[in-house]
Design a protein around this motif. Sequence first.
Motif, PDB file in Angstrom:
ATOM      1  N   VAL A 117      32.308 -26.019  66.047  1.00 18.11           N
ATOM      2  CA  VAL A 117      30.850 -26.100  66.095  1.00 18.11           C
ATOM      3  C   VAL A 117      30.280 -25.411  64.862  1.00 18.11           C
ATOM      4  O   VAL A 117      30.452 -24.204  64.672  1.00 18.11           O
ATOM      5  N   GLY A 122      22.500 -22.137  66.508  1.00 12.94           N
ATOM      6  CA  GLY A 122      23.011 -22.771  67.721  1.00 12.94           C
ATOM      7  C   GLY A 122      24.511 -22.748  67.905  1.00 12.94           C
ATOM      8  O   GLY A 122      25.010 -23.252  68.928  1.00 12.94           O
ATOM      9  N   THR A 126      26.191 -23.352  71.646  1.00 15.41           N
ATOM     10  CA  THR A 126      26.884 -24.641  71.758  1.00 15.41           C
ATOM     11  C   THR A 126      28.368 -24.447  72.048  1.00 15.41           C
ATOM     12  O   THR A 126      28.948 -25.130  72.905  1.00 15.41           O
ATOM     13  N   THR A 186      24.891 -28.643  63.942  1.00 14.23           N
ATOM     14  CA  THR A 186      23.638 -28.562  64.685  1.00 14.23           C
ATOM     15  C   THR A 186      22.420 -28.458  63.777  1.00 14.23           C
ATOM     16  O   THR A 186      21.318 -28.832  64.173  1.00 14.23           O
ATOM     17  N   LYS A 222      23.266 -33.726  64.404  1.00 16.94           N
ATOM     18  CA  LYS A 222      21.928 -33.818  64.970  1.00 16.94           C
ATOM     19  C   LYS A 222      21.149 -34.904  64.240  1.00 16.94           C
ATOM     20  O   LYS A 222      21.167 -34.980  63.009  1.00 16.94           O
ATOM     21  N   ASN A 275      18.030 -25.191  73.058  1.00 15.12           N
ATOM     22  CA  ASN A 275      19.184 -25.038  73.942  1.00 15.12           C
ATOM     23  C   ASN A 275      19.556 -26.350  74.616  1.00 15.12           C
ATOM     24  O   ASN A 275      20.737 -26.629  74.848  1.00 15.12           O
ATOM     25  N   ASN A 278      21.570 -28.125  72.148  1.00 14.66           N
ATOM     26  CA  ASN A 278      22.932 -27.580  72.115  1.00 14.66           C
ATOM     27  C   ASN A 278      23.770 -28.105  73.277  1.00 14.66           C
ATOM     28  O   ASN A 278      24.949 -28.446  73.113  1.00 14.66           O
ATOM     29  N   ALA A 282      27.285 -30.537  73.154  1.00 19.66           N
ATOM     30  CA  ALA A 282      28.480 -30.085  73.874  1.00 19.66           C
ATOM     31  C   ALA A 282      28.918 -31.141  74.888  1.00 19.66           C
ATOM     32  O   ALA A 282      30.116 -31.418  75.050  1.00 19.66           O
TER      33      ALA A 282
END
Length: 450
Positions: A117, A122, A126, A186, A222, A275, A278, A282
């Motif tokens: 990650v 984040g 994540t 992210t 993202k 969040n 995130n 995941a």
Amino acid sequence: MNLNNIYNIYFIGIGGIGMSALARYFKANGKCVAGYDKTKTDITDSLVDLDIAIHFEDSVANLDNRFLNPETTLVVYTPAVPKSHMELTYFKNNGFTVLKRSQVLGLITQNTFCLAVAGTHGKTTTTSILGHLLHECNVPLTAFLGGISENYNSNLILNGTEVSVVEADEFDRSFLTLHPDMACITSMDADHLDIYGDASALIASFKDFTKQLKPNGKLFVKNGLPLKGITYGIEDDADYAAQNITIENGTYVFDVKTPKTVLKNLQFNLPGRHNLSNALVALAMSVEYGVPIQQLAKALASYKGVKRRFTYQLKTDNLVFIDDYAHHPEEINAVHQAVREMYPNKKVLAIFQPHLFSRTQDFAQDFAKSLSQFDELLLLDIYPAREMPIEGVTSEWLLSLMTAKNKKLVTKDTLIENIKKSTADIILTIGAGDIGAEVSKIKKALQNES
């Protein structure tokens, strides 16, 4: 290097969040582990409880004889340790194998199926969500976290060695030691300009990281980032998209559109669209790894969060106290969005400790803008961490740039008395320095007032 031939692991900076996770890992795998740190903390106390010897004075005389054999000892250090460190100098000058934390992480994960990650914001949340999802779905994994998981009260999830979940840290270009099978990015907002110089060099480093993927590896990005991969986003046309988002009793309820299906009525308990984003990536990585979709909904709903990531310290009808690690303007914006979404029309007091003189200087105007969104602001002195002061870069100077009317510079000694003067409904502590050590004192004071 073959870690099987190493019996003793010595950590310089063992109390760091990433270093301590490695220390736990090696201890659990039967190695003899010890280390140095300059400060005693809850983390070092927890390692001592695992029978890991730690000392707090930089002196070769403190070293156990077991760690003085270069054939059987590996020395791990963090880049935050100064080059003048006497123990580090001794090991480097006497034939020991001395590696950065990131290099060791690369060695551990090279023979696993690695999910990494990356991103300037984040990573920790994540990674902890991803580790939790896979753990709850019985994947044999080891997850190295950059924070203390509320579910496991640890920064290490140990449930096997076939799969590894790691943070890919852009600081010092550490993530270029990894070769993941899956990776996500992210965000690529400018940060660590003391290392990179400018934002373009940082972005170039992230692009270099994408080239570290193993053949046929999958990259998740993202939506909107200038990279090609499997996209994810909130209420948009990404490959994985969170849709029909509502809030019920402080919990997000939403659907997820995947390339093949739609997952209905998922629940996620952490506030803030950042969040939720995130959690979405995941979830996407878990689906692409091959976890049965029906198991993921239950696993996601049971995720509790990471300490110091929008962590509730007090939550009553009259007062809410939240602590968060945010130390970049975009992270502060994310915390602001979350608190306004969860508590509309409430008065919010933010207490912020800037982290690093260089970061404060590089993003002063952005910090001023993000912090001015709160109804009241208390500003602490800059936490220097690894840096020396920069002339003219002070909290007084940062405060002068803010447009907020209700703002004040405070010390730790005067912090609680100033908090008590506030009429705010919501109190936030924000920052990556040692402000976390003040949280329990603030909580106790507020409890005594109520």
